[in-house]
Design a protein around this motif. Sequence first.
Motif, PDB file in Angstrom:
ATOM      1  N   ALA A   1      -7.918  -2.065   3.548  1.00 47.03           N
ATOM      2  CA  ALA A   1      -7.419  -1.852   2.186  1.00 47.03           C
ATOM      3  C   ALA A   1      -7.792  -0.486   1.624  1.00 47.03           C
ATOM      4  O   ALA A   1      -6.988   0.157   0.940  1.00 47.03           O
ATOM      5  CB  ALA A   1      -7.948  -2.948   1.262  1.00 47.03           C
ATOM      6  N   GLY A   2      -9.019  -0.029   1.892  1.00 42.80           N
ATOM      7  CA  GLY A   2      -9.482   1.217   1.290  1.00 42.80           C
ATOM      8  C   GLY A   2      -9.268   2.432   2.151  1.00 42.80           C
ATOM      9  O   GLY A   2      -8.757   3.456   1.692  1.00 42.80           O
TER      10      GLY A   2
ATOM     11  N   ARG B   1      -3.737  -6.523  -7.484  1.00 42.45           N
ATOM     12  CA  ARG B   1      -4.965  -7.315  -7.553  1.00 42.45           C
ATOM     13  C   ARG B   1      -4.814  -8.602  -6.740  1.00 42.45           C
ATOM     14  O   ARG B   1      -5.701  -8.966  -5.961  1.00 42.45           O
ATOM     15  CB  ARG B   1      -5.292  -7.637  -9.007  1.00 42.45           C
ATOM     16  N   LEU B   2      -3.699  -9.279  -6.879  1.00 43.32           N
ATOM     17  CA  LEU B   2      -3.488 -10.527  -6.163  1.00 43.32           C
ATOM     18  C   LEU B   2      -3.330 -10.276  -4.665  1.00 43.32           C
ATOM     19  O   LEU B   2      -3.876 -11.016  -3.842  1.00 43.32           O
ATOM     20  CB  LEU B   2      -2.260 -11.251  -6.718  1.00 43.32           C
TER      21      LEU B   2
ATOM     22  N   SER C   1      -5.452   2.835   1.441  1.00 40.78           N
ATOM     23  CA  SER C   1      -5.810   3.499   0.183  1.00 40.78           C
ATOM     24  C   SER C   1      -5.242   2.754  -1.021  1.00 40.78           C
ATOM     25  O   SER C   1      -4.608   3.348  -1.912  1.00 40.78           O
ATOM     26  CB  SER C   1      -5.320   4.956   0.179  1.00 40.78           C
ATOM     27  N   ALA C   2      -5.469   1.452  -1.033  1.00 43.98           N
ATOM     28  CA  ALA C   2      -4.952   0.617  -2.114  1.00 43.98           C
ATOM     29  C   ALA C   2      -5.653   0.964  -3.421  1.00 43.98           C
ATOM     30  O   ALA C   2      -6.834   1.334  -3.438  1.00 43.98           O
ATOM     31  CB  ALA C   2      -5.164  -0.860  -1.797  1.00 43.98           C
ATOM     32  N   PRO C   3      -4.950   0.858  -4.544  1.00 36.59           N
ATOM     33  CA  PRO C   3      -5.566   1.229  -5.827  1.00 36.59           C
ATOM     34  C   PRO C   3      -6.721   0.324  -6.227  1.00 36.59           C
ATOM     35  O   PRO C   3      -7.582   0.742  -7.001  1.00 36.59           O
ATOM     36  CB  PRO C   3      -4.400   1.120  -6.814  1.00 36.59           C
TER      37      PRO C   3
ATOM     38  N   THR D   1      -6.316  -2.543 -16.389  1.00 37.81           N
ATOM     39  CA  THR D   1      -5.379  -2.722 -15.272  1.00 37.81           C
ATOM     40  C   THR D   1      -4.635  -4.036 -15.430  1.00 37.81           C
ATOM     41  O   THR D   1      -4.927  -5.023 -14.736  1.00 37.81           O
ATOM     42  CB  THR D   1      -6.140  -2.700 -13.940  1.00 37.81           C
ATOM     43  N   TYR D   2      -3.658  -4.055 -16.346  1.00 40.63           N
ATOM     44  CA  TYR D   2      -2.948  -5.311 -16.558  1.00 40.63           C
ATOM     45  C   TYR D   2      -1.429  -5.109 -16.630  1.00 40.63           C
ATOM     46  O   TYR D   2      -0.719  -5.915 -17.225  1.00 40.63           O
ATOM     47  CB  TYR D   2      -3.427  -6.024 -17.831  1.00 40.63           C
ATOM     48  N   THR D   3      -0.948  -4.051 -16.038  1.00 38.88           N
ATOM     49  CA  THR D   3       0.501  -3.932 -15.891  1.00 38.88           C
ATOM     50  C   THR D   3       0.968  -4.838 -14.753  1.00 38.88           C
ATOM     51  O   THR D   3       0.160  -5.358 -13.971  1.00 38.88           O
ATOM     52  CB  THR D   3       0.893  -2.480 -15.576  1.00 38.88           C
TER      53      THR D   3
END
Length: 421
Positions: A53-54, A157-158, A58-60, A148-150
Motif C-alpha cells: 500500500a505504501g 480508507r475502506l 503509494s496510497a494516500p 478526510t471525508y470526501t
Amino acid sequence: MRKVSEIWRAVAWDVQAIWNAARRAVTAPGPERDTTVQSLKAAGAGVLAWALAGWWWSAPMAMLAPWTALFIVQSTVYRSVRSALQQLAVVVTGTLLAAGGAMVTDNNSLAAMAIVLPVTVLLSGYARFGTQGVYAPTAALFVLAYGTYTGVDILHRLFETVLGAVIGIVVNAAVLPPVHGRDVRHLRARLAQESAELLYAVADGVQQNVDQEQAATWHDRAQRLTDLVTDLRTARRWSHESYRLNPGRKLRRSEPLLPSADWDFAWDRISDQVRVMLRTLAETSQDRPALTDVPEEARQILTELLRSAGDICALDDYADAEARADALKDSARQGSAPPGGVDRGAERQAALRTAQEAHGRLVRLLTDGRHEVTPALGGLAADTQRLLGDLAVVADGRPSDGSKEAEETQEAGGEGPRREN
C-alpha cells in the motif's frame, strides 16, 4: 538500601523470567513459541501490507493497511476472519458517521466530534463488534482530525482497510496456521495426576484425627479440580475453533489424538464427587453433634479405599500424555515407528476391585452391631459409592455415555486426527 535491593531483586527476577521464556521459545514447543510465532507473523503481515500500500502503490492512506494487518493476525484463522469482518464493519460505521457529522456541522471538526464521538464510543461496546469495537471512535477521530471525508477519501480508507485485512488473514492461514491442542492434553493429564495426588494425601491423613484446617485444605484442592474441568472445557472449545477455516489441518503431521470430549463429563463428575466426599470429611472435623467422628476401623478401610481410587486416577491413559506426545515427535523426526501405548486397563481394573471390596467392608460396618453407626459414616459410605461408580468409567477406559453436551462439543470440532504446530 533495603528498598533498592528489593527493586534490584525484582528486576533480576524479571530479566531471568524473560530469558527463560526466550530460551523455551527456541528449544521446545509451548505457549512461548506460539506467542513468538504469532508475533512475528503479525509483524510480517504489517510489513507486507505497507510494502503493497505504501511503497509500491503509494496510497494516500497507506498506514491503514499495515495497521489493520497487524491486528488481524489472531490466535486462530477463524478469529482472524471474524475480526476482519468486525473491523470492516466498525471502520465503515465510524467513517460514515464522521462524514455525516462533518456535513451537518459544515466542516466544523470540533462540533462534529462533539456529535460523533459519543455515538461511536457507545457503539464500541456493542457485543457484535467484539474487541474491534474500539476502532469505531478511532476511525471517526482520524477522519475528523485530518478532514478526510470526501467520497474518494472514504473509498480509499475502506479499500486499504480491506487490503490489510486480506493480508492478515492470508498470512495467518498460510504461514504456520495456529492449531491449539496442547492445552487439552495437558489439562486432561493434570486432572488425572492431581486427582490421584489428592486422594493419596487424604488416604494418608484420614487415619489421624482430621482437624478443620487440614480438611479445609483438602476441600480447597478438590475445588481446584473442578476449576481444572472448566479450564479443560475452555481449552477444548479453543482447540475446535482453531480448526475452523484452517487449511493447516490437512497437513501431514504426526501428533497424538485429543482425548474424547466425553471424558470431560466423566471427570466433571469425578471431581465433583471428590469435592462432596471431602466436604463430608470437613464436617466431621467440626464440633457438630449431628456428625460425630468416624470409627477407627472405618478410617483404616477408607485409607485402603481412597488409595486404590487414587491408583485408578494415576493409571489413567492420559496421565503421561505429554511424555507420549514427545515420544511421538521424536519418532517422527527420526523416521521410526511410533511407540506403542501402555495398556493399563488390567491394573486399573485390579485397583477398582480393591476399592470396591474396601467399600463393601465399609458398608458392612453400618449393619454390624459391634460398631457405632454415625451419620458421618453413612455419608462417607454414600459419597465413596458414587465416587467409585464414576471411577469405574475411567477403569474401563471408556467415556461416559451420559454427556449430551460433550457429544455436541465433539461434533462441533469435527472428526479426524487433531494436529498441532
